[in-house]
Design an enzyme around this catalytic site. Sequence first.
Site, PDB file in Angstrom:
ATOM      1  N   ARG A   1       0.797  -1.230   0.000  1.00 26.34           N
ATOM      2  CA  ARG A   1       0.000   0.000   0.000  1.00 26.34           C
ATOM      3  C   ARG A   1       0.828   1.278   0.000  1.00 26.34           C
ATOM      4  NH1 ARG A   1      -3.201  -3.806   1.894  1.00 26.34           N
ATOM      5  NH2 ARG A   1      -1.208  -4.411   2.744  1.00 26.34           N
ATOM      6  N   THR A   2       1.798   1.339   0.889  1.00 26.62           N
ATOM      7  CA  THR A   2       2.474   2.626   1.061  1.00 26.62           C
ATOM      8  C   THR A   2       3.203   3.015  -0.221  1.00 26.62           C
ATOM      9  OG1 THR A   2       2.695   2.175   3.401  1.00 26.62           O
ATOM     10  CG2 THR A   2       4.068   3.934   2.508  1.00 26.62           C
TER      11      THR A   2
ATOM     12  N   LYS B   1      25.733  -3.529  -2.161  1.00 31.01           N
ATOM     13  CA  LYS B   1      27.203  -3.461  -2.326  1.00 31.01           C
ATOM     14  C   LYS B   1      27.862  -2.814  -1.114  1.00 31.01           C
ATOM     15  CE  LYS B   1      26.775  -2.473  -7.298  1.00 31.01           C
ATOM     16  NZ  LYS B   1      26.998  -1.392  -8.270  1.00 31.01           N
TER      17      LYS B   1
ATOM     18  N   ARG C   1      11.420   3.950   2.934  1.00 30.73           N
ATOM     19  CA  ARG C   1      11.119   3.023   4.038  1.00 30.73           C
ATOM     20  C   ARG C   1      12.374   2.240   4.338  1.00 30.73           C
ATOM     21  NH1 ARG C   1       5.978  -0.899   4.324  1.00 30.73           N
ATOM     22  NH2 ARG C   1       5.121   1.083   5.016  1.00 30.73           N
TER      23      ARG C   1
ATOM     24  N   HIS D   1       5.614   6.061  11.426  1.00 29.30           N
ATOM     25  CA  HIS D   1       5.057   5.919  10.074  1.00 29.30           C
ATOM     26  C   HIS D   1       4.070   7.069   9.852  1.00 29.30           C
ATOM     27  CE1 HIS D   1       3.626   4.324   6.421  1.00 29.30           C
ATOM     28  NE2 HIS D   1       3.410   3.063   6.757  1.00 29.30           N
TER      29      HIS D   1
HETATM   30  C1  NCD Z   1       2.071  -0.855   8.207  1.00 31.73           C
HETATM   31  C2  NCD Z   1       3.570  -0.684   8.292  1.00 31.73           C
HETATM   32  O1  NCD Z   1       4.276  -0.889   7.324  1.00 31.73           O
HETATM   33  O2  NCD Z   1       3.995  -0.307   9.381  1.00 31.73           O
HETATM   34  N1  NCD Z   1       1.642  -1.078   6.912  1.00 31.73           N
HETATM   35  C3  NCD Z   1       1.337   0.012   6.149  1.00 31.73           C
HETATM   36  O3  NCD Z   1       2.185   0.793   5.800  1.00 31.73           O
HETATM   37  N2  NCD Z   1       0.057   0.212   5.850  1.00 31.73           N
HETATM   38  C4  NCD Z   1       1.536  -1.842   9.170  1.00 31.73           C
HETATM   39  C5  NCD Z   1       2.117  -3.190   9.204  1.00 31.73           C
HETATM   40  O4  NCD Z   1       2.998  -3.553   8.424  1.00 31.73           O
HETATM   41  O5  NCD Z   1       1.662  -3.966  10.062  1.00 31.73           O
END
Ligand code: NCD
Length: 305
Positions: free
Chosen positions: A51-52, A80, A101, A129
Site C-alpha cells: 500500500r504505502t 554493495k 522506508r 510511520h
Molecule cells: C504498516 C507498516 O508498514 O507499518 N503497513 C502500512 O504501511 N500500511 C503496518 C504493518 O505492516 O503492520
Amino acid sequence: MRNLIDITDLSVEEIDQLIATAEDIIADPAKYSHACAGKQLATLFFEPSTRTRLSFESAMLSLGGSVLGFSEAGSSSSAKGETVGDTVHAVSCYADIIAMRHPKEGAPYAAAQVAEVPIINAGDGGHNHPTQTLADLLTIHRDKGRLDNFTVGFCGDLKFGRTVHSLVHALSRYENIKFVFISPLELKLPRYVKEEALKKKGIPYTQTTDLESVIPQLDILYMTRVQRERFFNEEDYLRLKDSYILTPAKLTNAKADLSILHPLPRVNEIQVAVDKDPRAAYWRQVKNGKFIRMALIMKLLGINI
Ligand code: NCD
C-alpha cells in the site's frame, strides 16, 4: 526545505490543511491532474510494502508527475555496502522528492541530513510511520467529521507497531482524546511513547489485555498485526500472533458508530466476515491514503492549486 520524518514535524493546523486539500482532491481530482507535471518522486523501499509504496506512486501519477525507485534493498547499491546517506544523496540528484522506508529506526532522519530534496519517512523500523497516520486521520475525519472528543482503542502489537506510535502522537494533540491500549503484556506501548505523547501532557490512558471488556466504550478501534519481522525469536511470535482476533460476535456490544481501523496488511486479527460491517473502515483507509499523500507531495514541493 520541508521533510516529513515525524508526524509532529507538521503542526495541527498544517494537518487540518492537508485534510482539507485531500477532501478537495476527492471532490474534484481533475483539478489536480497536472499539479506536479515535470516533477519526479523516488520511492526507496528497503523493506516490503504494498500500500504505502503503490499509494505514493499512484498519488504522484495522479498529480501528473512521474516516479522512479526500487522496492527491495537487494536491487540497490545498499547490497554493495553503500550507506543510506550516499544512496539518498545520489537519488536526490535525480528526483524532486523522496519517500523512503527502512528497517532501521532513524534512517529517514539520517537521509534528510544529506538529501537536497524533501524526504518523507514511509516507515522506519518499529519507530514511526507518519504518512499512515495522515491516512488514519483523514479516515477518522471523513467518518466522524472531527478529530477530537473520542475514546480510541489501540489493539495488538503496540510495542513494534510504528503506525500506532505516530497516531498516538498525532491524536494526543487534539482535545479530549482518551486512549485505551489493549495488548499482551510483552507488546505494550513503549515507555518513550507514553512519556513523550501522553504523560508530559497529562493525557489519560488505560492499559488492558482484554479487548472484549473495553469494546463498548470505544469510538475508534485501531487493530494491528503482530510484527513478526521485529521479533527476536519465532517462538514468541507464534505464541503471541493470535492474541486478538476481531469477529462479528465480539462487535455485538460495540457502539453503532464505532470506526474500525487497521493500517493493513492484516494476518489473522480481523476476520474477513467483519469487512461487511459498515463500521469496518480499513478499506476506506487504503483509498484515503492515496489522497492525503497527494496533498502531502504538493505541500512539500510548495505547489498550491
Ligand atoms: C504498516 C507498516 O508498514 O507499518 N503497513 C502500512 O504501511 N500500511 C503496518 C504493518 O505492516 O503492520
